[in-house]
Design a protein around this motif. Structure first.
Motif, short mmCIF file in Angstrom:
data_model
loop_
_atom_site.label_atom_id
_atom_site.label_comp_id
_atom_site.label_asym_id
_atom_site.label_seq_id
_atom_site.Cartn_x
_atom_site.Cartn_y
_atom_site.Cartn_z
N GLU A 6 4.03 36.50 10.45
CA GLU A 6 5.25 35.91 9.88
C GLU A 6 4.98 34.52 9.31
O GLU A 6 4.08 33.81 9.78
N SER A 7 5.79 34.16 8.34
CA SER A 7 5.74 32.81 7.77
C SER A 7 7.11 32.48 7.18
O SER A 7 7.96 33.36 7.02
N GLY A 8 7.31 31.20 6.89
CA GLY A 8 8.52 30.78 6.21
C GLY A 8 9.55 30.09 7.07
O GLY A 8 10.58 29.63 6.57
N GLY A 9 9.30 30.01 8.37
CA GLY A 9 10.25 29.32 9.24
C GLY A 9 10.23 27.82 9.00
O GLY A 9 9.39 27.30 8.27
N GLY A 10 11.19 27.14 9.63
CA GLY A 10 11.24 25.70 9.49
C GLY A 10 12.56 25.14 9.97
O GLY A 10 13.34 25.84 10.62
N LEU A 11 12.78 23.88 9.63
CA LEU A 11 14.01 23.17 10.00
C LEU A 11 14.91 23.09 8.78
O LEU A 11 14.46 22.68 7.70
N VAL A 12 16.16 23.48 8.95
CA VAL A 12 17.10 23.47 7.84
C VAL A 12 18.48 23.04 8.36
O VAL A 12 18.79 23.27 9.53
N GLN A 13 19.26 22.43 7.50
CA GLN A 13 20.61 22.04 7.89
C GLN A 13 21.55 23.24 7.84
O GLN A 13 21.31 24.19 7.08
N ALA A 14 22.59 23.15 8.61
CA ALA A 14 23.60 24.21 8.59
C ALA A 14 24.11 24.40 7.17
O ALA A 14 24.33 23.43 6.43
N GLY A 15 24.27 25.67 6.78
CA GLY A 15 24.68 26.00 5.43
C GLY A 15 23.51 26.23 4.48
O GLY A 15 23.70 26.72 3.36
N GLY A 16 22.32 25.90 4.92
CA GLY A 16 21.14 26.05 4.09
C GLY A 16 20.56 27.46 4.12
O GLY A 16 21.13 28.37 4.74
N SER A 17 19.42 27.60 3.45
CA SER A 17 18.77 28.92 3.32
C SER A 17 17.30 28.82 3.66
O SER A 17 16.68 27.76 3.53
N LEU A 18 16.76 29.95 4.10
CA LEU A 18 15.33 30.11 4.32
C LEU A 18 14.95 31.53 3.98
O LEU A 18 15.79 32.44 4.10
N ARG A 19 13.69 31.72 3.60
CA ARG A 19 13.18 33.05 3.35
C ARG A 19 11.95 33.27 4.23
O ARG A 19 10.96 32.55 4.08
N LYS A 79 2.69 45.32 -1.41
CA LYS A 79 2.12 44.11 -0.82
C LYS A 79 2.17 44.14 0.71
O LYS A 79 1.82 43.15 1.36
N ASN A 80 2.62 45.27 1.26
CA ASN A 80 2.75 45.39 2.73
C ASN A 80 3.50 44.20 3.32
O ASN A 80 3.10 43.65 4.35
N THR A 81 4.57 43.84 2.67
CA THR A 81 5.32 42.65 3.08
C THR A 81 6.80 42.97 3.21
O THR A 81 7.37 43.69 2.39
N VAL A 82 7.41 42.41 4.26
CA VAL A 82 8.86 42.50 4.43
C VAL A 82 9.41 41.08 4.44
O VAL A 82 8.75 40.16 4.92
N PHE A 83 10.59 40.93 3.88
CA PHE A 83 11.22 39.62 3.75
C PHE A 83 12.56 39.60 4.46
O PHE A 83 13.22 40.63 4.61
N LEU A 84 12.96 38.42 4.85
CA LEU A 84 14.30 38.19 5.36
C LEU A 84 14.85 36.95 4.67
O LEU A 84 14.42 35.84 4.95
N GLN A 85 15.76 37.18 3.74
CA GLN A 85 16.43 36.07 3.06
C GLN A 85 17.64 35.69 3.89
O GLN A 85 18.53 36.52 4.11
N MET A 86 17.67 34.44 4.33
CA MET A 86 18.74 33.96 5.19
C MET A 86 19.53 32.88 4.47
O MET A 86 18.94 31.92 3.96
N ALA A 87 20.82 33.05 4.41
CA ALA A 87 21.70 32.09 3.75
C ALA A 87 22.84 31.71 4.69
O ALA A 87 23.08 32.37 5.70
N THR A 94 19.42 29.51 15.30
CA THR A 94 18.18 28.93 15.79
C THR A 94 17.50 29.86 16.78
O THR A 94 18.11 30.30 17.76
N ALA A 95 16.23 30.17 16.50
CA ALA A 95 15.48 31.11 17.33
C ALA A 95 14.07 31.23 16.79
O ALA A 95 13.78 30.75 15.68
N VAL A 96 13.23 31.90 17.55
CA VAL A 96 11.95 32.36 17.01
C VAL A 96 12.20 33.74 16.42
O VAL A 96 12.76 34.62 17.10
N VAL A 123 12.67 29.13 13.57
CA VAL A 123 13.75 28.71 12.66
C VAL A 123 14.69 27.82 13.46
O VAL A 123 15.20 28.23 14.50
N THR A 124 14.90 26.62 12.96
CA THR A 124 15.79 25.67 13.62
C THR A 124 16.84 25.23 12.62
O THR A 124 16.51 24.75 11.53
#
Length: 127
Positions: A6-19, A79-87, A94-96, A123-124
């Motif tokens: 997995e990759s793409g986690g991080g710190l984001v403010q409420a209302g933000g997005s991560l992929r 590409k043997n890849t799965v994504f999770l777009q979070m908005a 917040t979790a692993v 993801v925080t």
């Protein structure tokens, strides 16, 4: 050797997005359901919560009620890849986040149904 990374986690403010991305290797992943689970702080492995799942062809997806309308799962088998777009992220997201795989065609919600797991990405969401 089976690997889910997995990759793409991080710190984001409420209302933000991560992929989030999960790159899989070692199997013919088009024959596998891929899913995202999350483990909140203080929870045990057996309490991992199903977030979203997608069938091998990508033709069917399931989501937890808590993320419907905010998260989108997709996959690129080439590409043997799965994504999770979070908005519209919330502090309670917040979790692993873990990528998981199971052979077959049905999307199950229980973590014990999945054979392979990644090591997770944090993801925080701050308020």
């Amino acid at each position: 050797q089976v690997q889910l990374v997995e990759s793409g986690g991080g710190l984001v403010q409420a209302g933000g997005s991560l992929r989030l991305s999960c790159e899989a290797s070692g199997r013919t992943w088009s024959n596998y359901v891929l899913a995202w689970f999350r483990q909140a702080p203080g929870k045990e492995r057996k309490e991992r919560e199903f977030v979203a799942g997608i069938t091998g062809s990508g033709g069917r997806t399931n989501y937890a009620d808590s993320v419907k309308g905010r998260f989108t799962i997709s996959r690129e088998n080439a590409k043997n890849t799965v994504f999770l777009q979070m908005a519209s992220l919330k502090p309670e997201d917040t979790a692993v986040y873990y990528c998981a795989a199971r052979s077959g065609y049905n999307i199950y919600y229980g973590p014990n149904e999945y054979e392979y797991w990644g090591k997770g990405t944090q993801v925080t969401v701050s308020s």
